[in-house]
Design a protein around this motif. Structure first.
Motif, PDB file in Angstrom:
ATOM      1  N   TYR A 129      89.225  -3.095   0.336  1.00  0.00           N
ATOM      2  CA  TYR A 129      89.048  -3.663   1.674  1.00  0.00           C
ATOM      3  C   TYR A 129      90.067  -3.099   2.674  1.00  0.00           C
ATOM      4  O   TYR A 129      90.315  -3.698   3.716  1.00  0.00           O
ATOM      5  CB  TYR A 129      89.204  -5.195   1.621  1.00  0.00           C
ATOM      6  CG  TYR A 129      88.316  -5.864   0.622  1.00  0.00           C
ATOM      7  CD1 TYR A 129      86.956  -6.040   0.866  1.00  0.00           C
ATOM      8  CD2 TYR A 129      88.825  -6.339  -0.593  1.00  0.00           C
ATOM      9  CE1 TYR A 129      86.128  -6.656  -0.049  1.00  0.00           C
ATOM     10  CE2 TYR A 129      88.001  -6.958  -1.518  1.00  0.00           C
ATOM     11  CZ  TYR A 129      86.656  -7.112  -1.238  1.00  0.00           C
ATOM     12  OH  TYR A 129      85.842  -7.727  -2.156  1.00  0.00           O
ATOM     13  N   CYS A 140      96.477  -1.947   7.284  1.00  0.00           N
ATOM     14  CA  CYS A 140      97.072  -2.056   5.946  1.00  0.00           C
ATOM     15  C   CYS A 140      97.956  -0.851   5.626  1.00  0.00           C
ATOM     16  O   CYS A 140      98.961  -0.983   4.911  1.00  0.00           O
ATOM     17  CB  CYS A 140      95.978  -2.186   4.893  1.00  0.00           C
ATOM     18  SG  CYS A 140      94.864  -3.579   5.111  1.00  0.00           S
ATOM     19  N   CYS A 183      98.294 -10.589   2.684  1.00  0.00           N
ATOM     20  CA  CYS A 183      97.144  -9.701   2.929  1.00  0.00           C
ATOM     21  C   CYS A 183      96.681  -9.888   4.364  1.00  0.00           C
ATOM     22  O   CYS A 183      96.478 -11.026   4.820  1.00  0.00           O
ATOM     23  CB  CYS A 183      96.011 -10.020   1.950  1.00  0.00           C
ATOM     24  SG  CYS A 183      94.523  -9.006   2.178  1.00  0.00           S
ATOM     25  N   HIS A 184      96.511  -8.774   5.087  1.00  0.00           N
ATOM     26  CA  HIS A 184      96.057  -8.848   6.471  1.00  0.00           C
ATOM     27  C   HIS A 184      94.642  -9.403   6.583  1.00  0.00           C
ATOM     28  O   HIS A 184      94.282  -9.987   7.605  1.00  0.00           O
ATOM     29  CB  HIS A 184      96.115  -7.461   7.112  1.00  0.00           C
ATOM     30  CG  HIS A 184      97.507  -6.915   7.258  1.00  0.00           C
ATOM     31  ND1 HIS A 184      98.506  -7.609   7.889  1.00  0.00           N
ATOM     32  CD2 HIS A 184      98.057  -5.733   6.851  1.00  0.00           C
ATOM     33  CE1 HIS A 184      99.625  -6.885   7.877  1.00  0.00           C
ATOM     34  NE2 HIS A 184      99.382  -5.753   7.255  1.00  0.00           N
ATOM     35  N   ARG A 185      93.837  -9.226   5.564  1.00  0.00           N
ATOM     36  CA  ARG A 185      92.421  -9.592   5.635  1.00  0.00           C
ATOM     37  C   ARG A 185      92.058 -10.769   4.735  1.00  0.00           C
ATOM     38  O   ARG A 185      90.879 -10.998   4.451  1.00  0.00           O
ATOM     39  CB  ARG A 185      91.561  -8.388   5.265  1.00  0.00           C
ATOM     40  CG  ARG A 185      91.815  -7.133   6.110  1.00  0.00           C
ATOM     41  CD  ARG A 185      90.745  -6.089   5.856  1.00  0.00           C
ATOM     42  NE  ARG A 185      89.435  -6.579   6.268  1.00  0.00           N
ATOM     43  CZ  ARG A 185      88.287  -5.976   5.937  1.00  0.00           C
ATOM     44  NH1 ARG A 185      88.309  -4.880   5.184  1.00  0.00           N
ATOM     45  NH2 ARG A 185      87.135  -6.463   6.341  1.00  0.00           N
ATOM     46  N   GLU A 244      89.340 -13.157   6.018  1.00  0.00           N
ATOM     47  CA  GLU A 244      88.010 -12.642   6.319  1.00  0.00           C
ATOM     48  C   GLU A 244      87.309 -12.028   5.122  1.00  0.00           C
ATOM     49  O   GLU A 244      86.161 -11.586   5.225  1.00  0.00           O
ATOM     50  CB  GLU A 244      88.097 -11.591   7.430  1.00  0.00           C
ATOM     51  CG  GLU A 244      88.998 -10.402   7.089  1.00  0.00           C
ATOM     52  CD  GLU A 244      89.185  -9.458   8.265  1.00  0.00           C
ATOM     53  OE1 GLU A 244      88.428  -8.471   8.338  1.00  0.00           O
ATOM     54  OE2 GLU A 244      90.056  -9.722   9.093  1.00  0.00           O
ATOM     55  N   LEU A 245      87.959 -11.995   3.963  1.00  0.00           N
ATOM     56  CA  LEU A 245      87.318 -11.421   2.785  1.00  0.00           C
ATOM     57  C   LEU A 245      86.200 -12.339   2.303  1.00  0.00           C
ATOM     58  O   LEU A 245      86.278 -13.558   2.441  1.00  0.00           O
ATOM     59  CB  LEU A 245      88.339 -11.210   1.668  1.00  0.00           C
ATOM     60  CG  LEU A 245      89.432 -10.170   1.916  1.00  0.00           C
ATOM     61  CD1 LEU A 245      90.310 -10.042   0.683  1.00  0.00           C
ATOM     62  CD2 LEU A 245      88.840  -8.828   2.291  1.00  0.00           C
TER      63      LEU A 245
END
Length: 370
Positions: free
Chosen positions: A294, A299, A317-319, A322-323
């Protein structure tokens, strides 16, 4: 509740190369900014791939290795400010069980001498009562007192690990670090040792830091789990929350790798692509981005912070928000190996199931192992 142990921004970099003048030119960033806490009577599991820094963290906590930066507080005391006498006193409160019980026991000493040594070092028991105390310790871990006259090579691997546990308990610690204590044992013996550790925790109110790469074991012994990758913690949560809904892509990959003995069990295996980065030269930004499915440009440039939500689930985790939700990557309890199924039954008090594999029942006096 006040934490028994608090670790903040702990770092340890080992010199990997030097110039012709002896100046360091390369470092292995074994531990790079690790923070966590452990409550009294609870178990924190440190999990991750080999080389991620789990065992180094455990040795830093006991100051068997000196950290380069960070703070370690035990019951409010700054452990890095202790002198040699104060450090010796602290080690009565914190002990370690090593991975290989044969290598950690002195082959030239009998079991009685091994267990008497910490009692004499800390002057806990009068000399006239030390033999009695040794017998109590052996019974506590399920061994017969007559074994006190034997040497380590005369025991099986599981019995040697019981002796190592007895040695750790001899000084009546509050914190025990278990550095992969069952990885060198076969599955049937693992269940006995794990059950013994749980029983001792209930009886004595011990806190554990449980270092392991076996997530199937961690699920049944830990209260909280901290997932490490390349010297840093990328996710931490209560055990049930982490196994039910892992948020970091690395955690999802680790959990999907738990072996399942049932070929038809439904699950989604995550196979990571790319090469594992070197701790000598970790990549910029997120250290997992070279293998993350992802990954985005952010990142690769910006290291993510370990951010905690209101429920105590922290993710770096930056995401993470939204994962997509994880698929069925975690097998049900029935999909674990038969020995672990019996282990679960033992923890639940089902004596008729646990007794069939020789597992000690929680709350009962552990039988002697011969």
């Amino acid at each position: 509740m006040t934490a028994l142990l608090e670790v903040e921004n702990l770092k340890k970099h080992f010199v990997a190369d030097r110039s012709v003048f002896g100046r360091p030119t390369a470092y292995v960033k074994a531990v790079d900014g690790v923070s966590f806490s452990v409550e009294a009577g609870k178990t924190l599991a440190l999990v991750g791939e080999s080389g991620c820094g789990k065992s180094t963290v455990s040795r830093l906590v006991l100051r068997l290795i000196e950290p380069d930066a960070g703070s370690i507080r035990f019951e409010g005391r700054d452990l890095l400010a202790l002198d040699s006498n104060e450090l010796r006193a602290f080690r009565r409160d914190a002990q370690i069980i090593f991975q290989d019980p044969y290598a950690s026991l002195n082959p030239r000493m009998t079991v009685s001498q091994i267990l008497t040594e910490p009692l004499a070092l800390h002057d806990l028991v009068p000399a006239a009562r030390r033999r009695e105390r040794v017998e109590q310790l052996l019974r506590l871990v399920g061994l017969e007192p007559r074994f006190a006259r034997r040497y380590p090579h005369e025991f099986s691997g599981g019995q040697r690990q019981r002796i190592a546990i007895a040695r750790a308990l001899a000084v009546e610690p509050k914190l025990v670090i278990c550095d992969e204590p069952v990885s060198a044992l076969d599955v049937s013996i693992r269940s006995q040792i794990l059950n013994l550790l749980r029983d001792l925790q209930d009886r004595l109110g011990l806190a554990y830091i449980f270092v392991s790469h076996d997530l199937a074991v961690v699920k049944h012994i830990a209260d909280r789990v901290a997932v490490m990758n390349l010297g840093a913690i990328v996710e931490t949560a209560d055990t049930q929350a982490l196994f039910a809904s892992p948020r970091h892509p690395y955690s999802r990959a680790l959990l999907s790798a738990i072996p399942v003995p049932k070929p038809r069990a439904k699950r989604s295996r995550i196979v990571l692509q790319g090469e594992m980065p070197s701790a000598l030269n970790p990549p910029p930004g997120c250290r997992f981005h070279t293998r993350c499915p992802y990954v985005i440009d952010r990142c690769r440039a910006e290291p993510p912070q370990l951010l905690d939500d209101a429920a105590g689930h922290a993710t770096a985790c930056h995401r993470a928000a939204e994962l997509p939700p994880p698929d069925t990557i975690i097998p049900n309890d029935g999909a674990f190996s038969p020995a672990l199924e019996r282990l679960v039954a033992a923890f639940s008090g089902h004596a008729e199931v646990a007794g069939s594999c020789g597992v000690d029942i929680v709350g009962a006096a552990p039988p002697a192992v011969v």
